[in-house]
Design a protein around this motif. Structure first.
Motif, PDB file in Angstrom:
ATOM      1  N   VAL A 189       0.839  -1.204   0.000  1.00  0.00           N
ATOM      2  CA  VAL A 189       0.000   0.000   0.000  1.00  0.00           C
ATOM      3  C   VAL A 189       0.876   1.258   0.000  1.00  0.00           C
ATOM      4  CG1 VAL A 189      -1.685   1.334   1.332  1.00  0.00           C
ATOM      5  CG2 VAL A 189      -1.938  -1.151   1.108  1.00  0.00           C
ATOM      6  N   PHE A 190       1.947   1.251   0.789  1.00  0.00           N
ATOM      7  CA  PHE A 190       2.848   2.394   0.822  1.00  0.00           C
ATOM      8  C   PHE A 190       3.445   2.654  -0.558  1.00  0.00           C
ATOM      9  CE2 PHE A 190       7.253   3.928   1.105  1.00  0.00           C
ATOM     10  CZ  PHE A 190       7.068   5.144   1.754  1.00  0.00           C
ATOM     11  N   ALA A 191       3.906   1.598  -1.220  1.00  0.00           N
ATOM     12  CA  ALA A 191       4.520   1.751  -2.535  1.00  0.00           C
ATOM     13  C   ALA A 191       3.527   2.322  -3.544  1.00  0.00           C
ATOM     14  CB  ALA A 191       5.061   0.406  -3.015  1.00  0.00           C
ATOM     15  N   ILE A 192       2.294   1.833  -3.505  1.00  0.00           N
ATOM     16  CA  ILE A 192       1.282   2.300  -4.455  1.00  0.00           C
ATOM     17  C   ILE A 192       0.951   3.773  -4.211  1.00  0.00           C
ATOM     18  CG2 ILE A 192      -1.132   2.067  -5.151  1.00  0.00           C
ATOM     19  CD1 ILE A 192      -0.847  -0.953  -4.640  1.00  0.00           C
ATOM     20  N   VAL A 193       0.706   4.109  -2.943  1.00  0.00           N
ATOM     21  CA  VAL A 193       0.265   5.473  -2.619  1.00  0.00           C
ATOM     22  C   VAL A 193       1.409   6.471  -2.750  1.00  0.00           C
ATOM     23  CG1 VAL A 193      -0.653   6.968  -0.807  1.00  0.00           C
ATOM     24  CG2 VAL A 193      -1.585   4.667  -1.129  1.00  0.00           C
TER      25      VAL A 193
ATOM     26  N   ALA B  40       6.398  16.268   3.642  1.00  0.00           N
ATOM     27  CA  ALA B  40       5.308  16.108   4.605  1.00  0.00           C
ATOM     28  C   ALA B  40       4.371  14.979   4.174  1.00  0.00           C
ATOM     29  CB  ALA B  40       4.538  17.417   4.746  1.00  0.00           C
ATOM     30  N   PHE B  41       4.146  14.870   2.877  1.00  0.00           N
ATOM     31  CA  PHE B  41       3.343  13.758   2.347  1.00  0.00           C
ATOM     32  C   PHE B  41       4.037  12.430   2.635  1.00  0.00           C
ATOM     33  CE2 PHE B  41       2.775  11.069  -1.579  1.00  0.00           C
ATOM     34  CZ  PHE B  41       1.529  10.547  -1.221  1.00  0.00           C
ATOM     35  N   HIS B  42       5.353  12.393   2.450  1.00  0.00           N
ATOM     36  CA  HIS B  42       6.122  11.185   2.758  1.00  0.00           C
ATOM     37  C   HIS B  42       5.987  10.835   4.238  1.00  0.00           C
ATOM     38  CE1 HIS B  42       9.921   9.050   3.851  1.00  0.00           C
ATOM     39  NE2 HIS B  42       9.667   8.407   2.734  1.00  0.00           N
ATOM     40  N   ARG B  43       6.092  11.831   5.108  1.00  0.00           N
ATOM     41  CA  ARG B  43       5.957  11.582   6.548  1.00  0.00           C
ATOM     42  C   ARG B  43       4.588  10.991   6.870  1.00  0.00           C
ATOM     43  NH1 ARG B  43       6.889  16.459  10.747  1.00  0.00           N
ATOM     44  NH2 ARG B  43       9.095  15.893  10.502  1.00  0.00           N
ATOM     45  N   TRP B  44       3.540  11.517   6.242  1.00  0.00           N
ATOM     46  CA  TRP B  44       2.195  11.000   6.472  1.00  0.00           C
ATOM     47  C   TRP B  44       2.099   9.538   6.038  1.00  0.00           C
ATOM     48  CZ3 TRP B  44      -1.692   8.709   3.772  1.00  0.00           C
ATOM     49  CH2 TRP B  44      -2.961   8.690   4.355  1.00  0.00           C
ATOM     50  N   CYS B  45       2.629   9.220   4.875  1.00  0.00           N
ATOM     51  CA  CYS B  45       2.588   7.845   4.377  1.00  0.00           C
ATOM     52  C   CYS B  45       3.345   6.891   5.297  1.00  0.00           C
ATOM     53  CB  CYS B  45       3.171   7.776   2.963  1.00  0.00           C
ATOM     54  SG  CYS B  45       2.160   8.565   1.692  1.00  0.00           S
ATOM     55  N   VAL B  46       4.504   7.342   5.775  1.00  0.00           N
ATOM     56  CA  VAL B  46       5.310   6.514   6.667  1.00  0.00           C
ATOM     57  C   VAL B  46       4.543   6.234   7.956  1.00  0.00           C
ATOM     58  CG1 VAL B  46       7.391   6.505   8.106  1.00  0.00           C
ATOM     59  CG2 VAL B  46       7.530   7.187   5.712  1.00  0.00           C
ATOM     60  N   ARG B  47       3.909   7.279   8.505  1.00  0.00           N
ATOM     61  CA  ARG B  47       3.203   7.118   9.786  1.00  0.00           C
ATOM     62  C   ARG B  47       1.952   6.274   9.655  1.00  0.00           C
ATOM     63  NH1 ARG B  47       1.052   5.612  13.405  1.00  0.00           N
ATOM     64  NH2 ARG B  47       0.348   6.638  15.328  1.00  0.00           N
ATOM     65  N   TRP B  48       1.120   6.576   8.679  1.00  0.00           N
ATOM     66  CA  TRP B  48      -0.202   5.965   8.642  1.00  0.00           C
ATOM     67  C   TRP B  48      -0.304   4.746   7.739  1.00  0.00           C
ATOM     68  CZ3 TRP B  48      -2.796   7.284  12.622  1.00  0.00           C
ATOM     69  CH2 TRP B  48      -2.604   8.552  13.195  1.00  0.00           C
ATOM     70  N   LEU B  49       0.609   4.575   6.809  1.00  0.00           N
ATOM     71  CA  LEU B  49       0.572   3.392   5.950  1.00  0.00           C
ATOM     72  C   LEU B  49       1.561   2.326   6.415  1.00  0.00           C
ATOM     73  CD1 LEU B  49       0.253   5.102   2.451  1.00  0.00           C
ATOM     74  CD2 LEU B  49      -1.557   4.368   4.018  1.00  0.00           C
ATOM     75  N   LEU B  50       2.754   2.738   6.833  1.00  0.00           N
ATOM     76  CA  LEU B  50       3.748   1.773   7.311  1.00  0.00           C
ATOM     77  C   LEU B  50       3.693   1.568   8.820  1.00  0.00           C
ATOM     78  CD1 LEU B  50       6.900   2.774   5.206  1.00  0.00           C
ATOM     79  CD2 LEU B  50       5.441   0.761   4.896  1.00  0.00           C
TER      80      LEU B  50
ATOM     81  N   GLY C 156      14.820  -4.868   2.098  1.00  0.00           N
ATOM     82  CA  GLY C 156      13.876  -5.715   2.818  1.00  0.00           C
ATOM     83  C   GLY C 156      12.565  -4.996   3.078  1.00  0.00           C
ATOM     84  N   LEU C 157      11.636  -5.691   3.736  1.00  0.00           N
ATOM     85  CA  LEU C 157      10.346  -5.105   4.049  1.00  0.00           C
ATOM     86  C   LEU C 157      10.469  -4.123   5.212  1.00  0.00           C
ATOM     87  CD1 LEU C 157       7.984  -8.224   3.823  1.00  0.00           C
ATOM     88  CD2 LEU C 157       8.231  -6.375   2.150  1.00  0.00           C
ATOM     89  N   LYS C 158       9.790  -3.022   5.102  1.00  0.00           N
ATOM     90  CA  LYS C 158       9.746  -2.035   6.169  1.00  0.00           C
ATOM     91  C   LYS C 158       8.762  -2.509   7.234  1.00  0.00           C
ATOM     92  CE  LYS C 158      10.401   1.354   2.482  1.00  0.00           C
ATOM     93  NZ  LYS C 158      10.489   0.284   1.463  1.00  0.00           N
ATOM     94  N   ARG C 159       9.115  -2.331   8.507  1.00  0.00           N
ATOM     95  CA  ARG C 159       8.290  -2.826   9.606  1.00  0.00           C
ATOM     96  C   ARG C 159       7.782  -1.676  10.463  1.00  0.00           C
ATOM     97  NH1 ARG C 159      10.832  -5.108  13.262  1.00  0.00           N
ATOM     98  NH2 ARG C 159      12.974  -4.609  12.695  1.00  0.00           N
TER      99      ARG C 159
END
Length: 231
Positions: free
Chosen positions: A8-12, A44-54, A190-193
């Protein structure tokens, strides 16, 4: 769940970053400040994706610097250069010249003020690096470098690249080392956790120290959070 989060992170993030990058030339028409603000919006968009998607939360520790400084950070992933550009108010970041070859992004990075360095470390490349860094200093911006020269795995503590000491001497700015443990959750390849990552600011180190001393102090400080990842 980890795999789903990564997909989902990669797609968004990457999917929406493409049109964001394509509109960079439009923002550049309004001047450098507009381009910097645009870049921070993307961060800021990247930060949002990291927090809420990953599911990765960020914790900051240590004294926050004020004024113009020379940041020296640990580099374990593609996360910290983006996160720190946002958190630190858009310092001029030193990056490998290879990134300039990315269509549109490379052009935008140079307009933004990224300082591109040739990994060959030739005398001409070092002179170019010094000129660009000096221009950033004169413009009033802080400068940020990852002095180990490349991404490293958690637990690795390579020597600092030779160009760091030269920049430290030329810039004449206090150095603020930044340690991180991002690589434990964001491994290369590797996969992000999900979890909590830490950035730790050390006390500012004054300018004018001998090369051996500044390198030793910075190397110790940026490795303050180093851990061997679990097998």
């Amino acid at each position: 769940m980890t795999l789903v989060r990564n997909i989902v992170f990669a797609i968004v993030f990457y999917g929406l970053s493409l049109p964001i990058v394509l509109f960079v030339p439009l923002s550049a028409l309004f001047g450098k400040r507009a381009l910097i603000a645009y870049a921070q919006g993307w961060a800021a968009f990247h930060r949002w994706c990291v927090r809420w998607l990953l599911g990765i939360r960020v914790r900051y520790e240590g004294p926050r610097p004020s004024g113009q400084v020379f940041y020296a950070g640990k580099h374990q992933s593609l996360f910290e250069p983006i996160e720190l550009v946002l958190e630190l108010g858009a310092p001029a970041t030193i990056m490998r010249r290879e990134f300039a070859r990315i269509p549109i992004w490379g052009w935008a990075a140079k307009r933004y003020g990224v300082i591109l360095v040739d990994r060959t470390a030739s005398s001409a490349a070092l002179r170019h690096l010094m000129r660009e860094a000096a221009a950033a200093r004169e413009s009033g911006r802080s400068v940020m470098i990852f002095p180990e020269g490349t991404r490293v795995k958690p637990g690795e503590q390579p020597e600092l690249k030779s160009g760091f000491a030269g920049l430290y001497k030329m810039l004449g700015l206090p150095v603020v080392p930044i340690a991180t443990d991002v690589g434990l959750l964001w491994p290369k390849g590797g996969l992000k956790r999900a979890g909590v990552v830490t950035f730790r600011f050390s006390e500012a180190i004054p300018p004018g120290l001998p090369r051996a001393e500044i390198e030793a102090r910075v190397r110790e400080a940026i490795n303050a959070l180093e851990q061997i990842p679990p097998r």
